[in-house]
Enzyme design. Structure first.
Site, short mmCIF file in Angstrom:
data_model
loop_
_atom_site.label_atom_id
_atom_site.label_comp_id
_atom_site.label_asym_id
_atom_site.label_seq_id
_atom_site.Cartn_x
_atom_site.Cartn_y
_atom_site.Cartn_z
N PHE A 174 25.06 25.99 43.70
CA PHE A 174 24.60 26.97 42.72
C PHE A 174 23.96 26.26 41.53
CE2 PHE A 174 27.09 30.60 44.29
CZ PHE A 174 28.12 29.98 44.98
N ASP A 175 22.92 26.84 41.01
CA ASP A 175 22.42 26.46 39.70
C ASP A 175 23.38 27.12 38.71
OD1 ASP A 175 19.65 27.61 37.69
OD2 ASP A 175 20.82 25.77 37.50
N GLY A 176 23.38 26.65 37.46
CA GLY A 176 24.32 27.21 36.48
C GLY A 176 23.75 28.42 35.76
N PHE A 198 21.32 28.29 45.43
CA PHE A 198 20.85 29.41 44.61
C PHE A 198 20.29 28.93 43.28
CE2 PHE A 198 22.52 32.77 47.22
CZ PHE A 198 23.70 32.29 47.75
#
Lengths: 261, 371
Positions: free
Chosen positions: B217-219, B334
């Site tokens: 995941f991106d943050g 993502f």
């Protein structure tokens, strides 16, 4: 005692080709909030009748000589409503409903009326009536009061995939035969319209089975000339939430059919 | 309207029919034990199929046919020749299975996790449940089912809406994550509070693990809200750092994929409970442009406060994400920025775009989005 009155306002359909659908007047007209006036309020099945009418209209647009149409008859089994038969006919006229005949009978012999009128599908809000009609070999379905609250203009017929896959058993249960012939006729009607913007949508729902059942149902229906628009395979998931999105008008199964158990 | 001219005998032969015992049984009872045995043998495998879980108990992943499989050729037919021709083409090629699409490895990995979960918790319904949600017409149904069979996928549920919006059905299926090729549908789903992302076919597909599900995941604007990104876009990097420092102890607001990370965490804990932490078939990654020493702290504190464990947090401090992702080899990554999604895809990572937040106004796309 069974009596039938023709609605002279409406052109009678071709007895050989038309698809006879009987709906109880108790489902079409709301007699609860009775103010004693000339005209009943609209009931659960009212949008259904409008959808059936719309299909007929569009079929005639495609071909003005079309004879494969829905032939809607109103059947009154309710004693109370029977006493007000003129109110039923006047209400029908008031709303301009495309009802070709009115049948009046008692609770005991309404199935006789169905058979006499060659009814191919019987729709009611009464579970007992569904059972009795089925036992007498008439395809029937229960109209669901909850789902009727957000009706669609398009006639949406739900076919149960779990029932379709039954191999042709000998002897075939009477309900099965009725369901097959009705769905075949529905398929023929559906073919007259394009993929989009059809006034009729055939929805296959496999409630219990998984993809094998669904695949079998699709193939079987296709072999009968029934092209399905939507297919939903639930494989045992709770049906409520999905049915409220699907908004079918009724469910075709073999014999006894319930939308919500 | 497409006219069918199929010989019923041809169609019906060779079909595997499920043994059905309907409530309104037509009296055709298989009294003898031998008869039942014989029947079951014709349906080998069906009796050993595990029962799908109730959607509300499971982590439901809805995938569209265009991301589960490769349907570019068919798409072209649809665009160039219209829907009737498209359906005719599909039916003509019904026995040809589609090739795997970008979501295929992810779905296979979900099934692998399910197998491990079933071993440890045979009665539990806390599993992944995959629903094929497509606005395809049911005409394509048989080809899709044939394809699922061909690839040995365990998908028993689907939703072919015949052209109407799938969004209502996503809710009815208690969808935890929706993957589609259509950016508009994905945006609609996000607006309804359903985690969703658009997937693209990478030019080359790097091999991913078939025993461990890896989700990256991106943050910002994915796990977290886009508030910090807004500051950065409006006021630049310095202001961003200042803001993060000043607000280090204030939790970030949640983003659209937080719920999915949470769902993964719940399943991970089931493995830990059985002493399988090191061997856990689910691994999660945070791949962020934030820096470990500064802006990253707020991210970590937020995750901790949410009770969410992430297995590996990679703070790139602005360095490109591609090489890192290439090492991780996630089944899905993502990110809210197309720039990063495309960069990842170029290096063979399966990336999914989450069209959420302020970054959508500043799209620097190299190619046109969402087909």
């Amino acid at each position: 005692m069974v009596s039938t009155i023709q609605n002279t306002d409406v052109k009678q359909k071709d007895a050989d080709r038309a698809v006879v659908v009987a709906v109880t007047s108790r489902a079409v007209f709301e007699s609860a909030a009775d103010d004693g006036g000339d005209v009943y309020g609209v009931g659960v099945a009212f949008p259904l009748l409008q959808a059936l009418h719309k299909v007929n209209e569009r079929l005639l647009e495609e071909s003005s000589a079309e004879s494969l149409l829905f032939d809607v008859i109103l059947i009154t089994t309710d004693d109370q409503q029977q006493q007000q038969s003129s109110r039923i006919t006047s209400s029908t006229r008031h709303y301009g409903l495309e009802v070709s005949r009115f049948c009046f009978s008692s609770q005991e012999d309404f199935t006789e009326s169905l058979l006499k009128n060659n009814v191919q599908l019987f729709l009611t809000i009464d579970r007992d009536e569904v059972l009795r009609a089925s036992q007498n070999g008439v395809l029937s379905a229960l109209l669901d009061q909850q789902l009727a609250s957000c009706p669609s203009e398009q006639l949406r017929v739900m076919i149960s995939g779990d029932a379709v896959i039954k191999p042709d058993t000998d002897p075939m249960p009477p309900g099965q035969k009725g369901a097959q012939s009705f769905s075949t006729q529905l398929g023929q009607m559906r073919q007259k319209f394009g993929i989009f913007n059809s006034p009729l949508s055939i929805v296959l729902v496999t409630l219990h089975g998984g993809r094998e059942s669904c695949g079998d149902a699709l193939r079987t229906l296709r072999s009968r000339g029934v092209s399905v628009d939507e297919a939903h395979c639930l494989a045992g998931a709770p049906r409520g939430p999905i049915l409220s999105v699907l908004r079918p008008h009724f469910l075709l199964s073999d014999g006894v059919s319930y939308l919500q158990e | 309207m497409v006219k069918m001219s199929l010989d019923p005998v041809q169609v019906m032969s060779g079909q595997v029919k499920e043994l059905k015992v309907a409530p309104s049984s037509n009296g055709e009872s298989r009294g003898s034990w031998e008869a039942k045995e014989e029947f079951d043998q014709d349906h080998l495998g069906l009796t050993t199929k595990p029962k799908p879980p109730k959607p509300e108990n499971a982590v439901t992943v809805a995938v569209s046919s265009r991301v589960l499989f490769r349907t570019e050729r068919e798409q072209k037919v649809f665009e160039q020749k219209g829907v009737e021709e498209y359906l005719r083409y599909q039916i003509e090629h019904e026995t040809e299975p589609f090739a795997p699409g970008p979501a295929f490895p992810f779905v296979k990995a979900l099934e692998a996790v399910n197998t491990r979960l079933r071993e440890l918790y045979p009665q539990s319904e806390e599993l992944f449940d995959i629903v094929l949600v497509t606005y395809n017409h049911a005409h394509v149904g048989i080809r899709l089912i044939n394809t699922i069979n061909h690839h040995n996928l365990f998908i028993e549920r689907f939703c072919m809406t015949g052209g109407s919006s799938p969004i209502g059905y996503l809710k009815a299926w208690h969808t935890n994550l929706y993957l589609s090729a259509d950016a508009d549908k994905v945006r609609e789903a996000l607006a309804e509070g359903i985690a969703a992302a658009t997937m693209f076919m990478p030019e080359k597909l790097t091999e991913v693990s078939d025993t461990q599900l890896r989700v990256a995941f991106d943050g910002d604007a994915v796990l977290f809200s886009d508030e910090s990104e807004r500051i950065f876009k409006a006021h630049g990097l310095d202001k961003f750092f200042e803001h993060e420092r000043d607000n280090e102890d204030t939790l970030l607001d949640h983003g659209p994929l937080k719920g999915f990370l949470e769902a993964l965490g719940k399943l991970q804990k089931k493995f830990y409970a059985k002493g399988q932490r090191l061997d856990c078939p689910i691994r999660t990654y945070l791949v962020t442009a934030r820096s470990a020493a500064s802006s990253g702290i707020r991210a970590l504190k937020t995750l901790r406060a949410w009770g969410l464990e992430i297995d590996e947090a990679l703070f790139l401090a602005g360095a490109p994400k591609g090489p890192m992702l290439e090492k991780i080899r996630p089944h899905i990554y993502f990110d809210d920025q197309m720039f990063h999604v495309e960069g990842a895809a170029e290096m063979g990572t399966i990336a999914a775009h989450v069209p959420y937040g302020i970054a959508q106004k500043y799209t620097k796309q190299k190619t046109s989005a969402g087909k």
